[in-house]
Design an enzyme around this catalytic site. Structure first.
Site, PDB file in Angstrom:
ATOM      1  N   ARG A  83      85.697  59.026  81.521  1.00  9.46           N
ATOM      2  CA  ARG A  83      86.282  57.696  81.371  1.00  9.46           C
ATOM      3  C   ARG A  83      86.966  57.522  80.021  1.00  9.46           C
ATOM      4  NH1 ARG A  83      81.684  57.237  84.295  1.00  9.46           N
ATOM      5  NH2 ARG A  83      80.450  56.845  82.431  1.00  9.46           N
ATOM      6  N   GLU A 120      68.674  64.313  78.127  1.00  9.92           N
ATOM      7  CA  GLU A 120      67.267  63.969  78.361  1.00  9.92           C
ATOM      8  C   GLU A 120      66.551  65.090  79.095  1.00  9.92           C
ATOM      9  OE1 GLU A 120      64.616  60.348  80.293  1.00  9.92           O
ATOM     10  OE2 GLU A 120      66.800  60.209  80.267  1.00  9.92           O
TER      11      GLU A 120
END
Length: 195
Positions: A83, A120
């Site tokens: 994006r 993560e």
């Protein structure tokens, strides 16, 4: 004045109008055009969907103008996949400079520099062409969201590896509760909307 010059002048006027340049106004515009999508891409995550903003011509122009404003000399604008591309390319056009895509690994056709960073659960890698920046270039990085800061830090490392200087990071949204600024010490970070 040609029709294209008149169109450009009108777009500049819209971007500089209320909602186009003032930080409080642009935050209100973004707040009204960015929607929350709960449990996407996984349960417990609230995704910030920018597609309504992109579909609104005046809102999109105001966001681009705000991301481009207030910078001294910029030589290149680096857009972070994916994006970030949508935002960085028009920012580069507005500033009259080149656009450089920072891609996920394996997406660029020429020789690249690569930088791996922690997620993560695992790692990810971003790349840039080795000749994307000239030594001494002043680079503005653009992305849609600053979350943990891993991708932005990896992008900054790539730019510096080319001998260029990272001037600033501009984002639409900063998710402050995720502490991304800690991954980018000393970097000028400009978020249009803080959450």
């Amino acid at each position: 004045m040609s029709a294209s010059e008149a169109d450009a002048s009108e777009a500049d006027a819209r971007a500089d109008a209320p909602g186009g340049g003032d930080r409080a106004d642009i935050a209100a515009v973004l707040g009204g055009l960015i929607r929350d999508v709960p449990d996407y891409p996984q349960p417990g995550v609230v995704f910030k969907d920018i597609t309504p903003l992109l579909a609104d011509g005046e809102g999109f122009a105001a966001a681009v103008a705000a991301l481009a404003s207030g910078h001294d000399r910029i030589d290149k604008v680096a857009g972070i996949e994916a994006r970030g591309f949508i935002l960085a390319a028009p920012v580069a056009c507005r500033l009259g400079v080149g656009f450089v895509p920072v891609r996920k690994v394996g997406k660029l056709p020429g020789p690249t520099h690569a930088q791996t960073y922690e997620l993560e659960y695992g790692t990810a890698t971003v790349e840039v062409h080795v000749d994307a920046f000239a030594p001494g270039d002043r680079v503005l990085m653009i992305d849609d969201v600053l979350a943990t800061g891993g991708t932005a830090a990896a992008t900054a490392a790539l730019i510096r590896r080319c001998g260029a200087e990272v001037v600033s990071l501009g984002v639409l949204i900063e998710l402050g509760f995720l502490g991304g600024r800690a991954s980018l010490p000393g970097l000028d970070i400009r978020a249009l909307l803080g959450l």
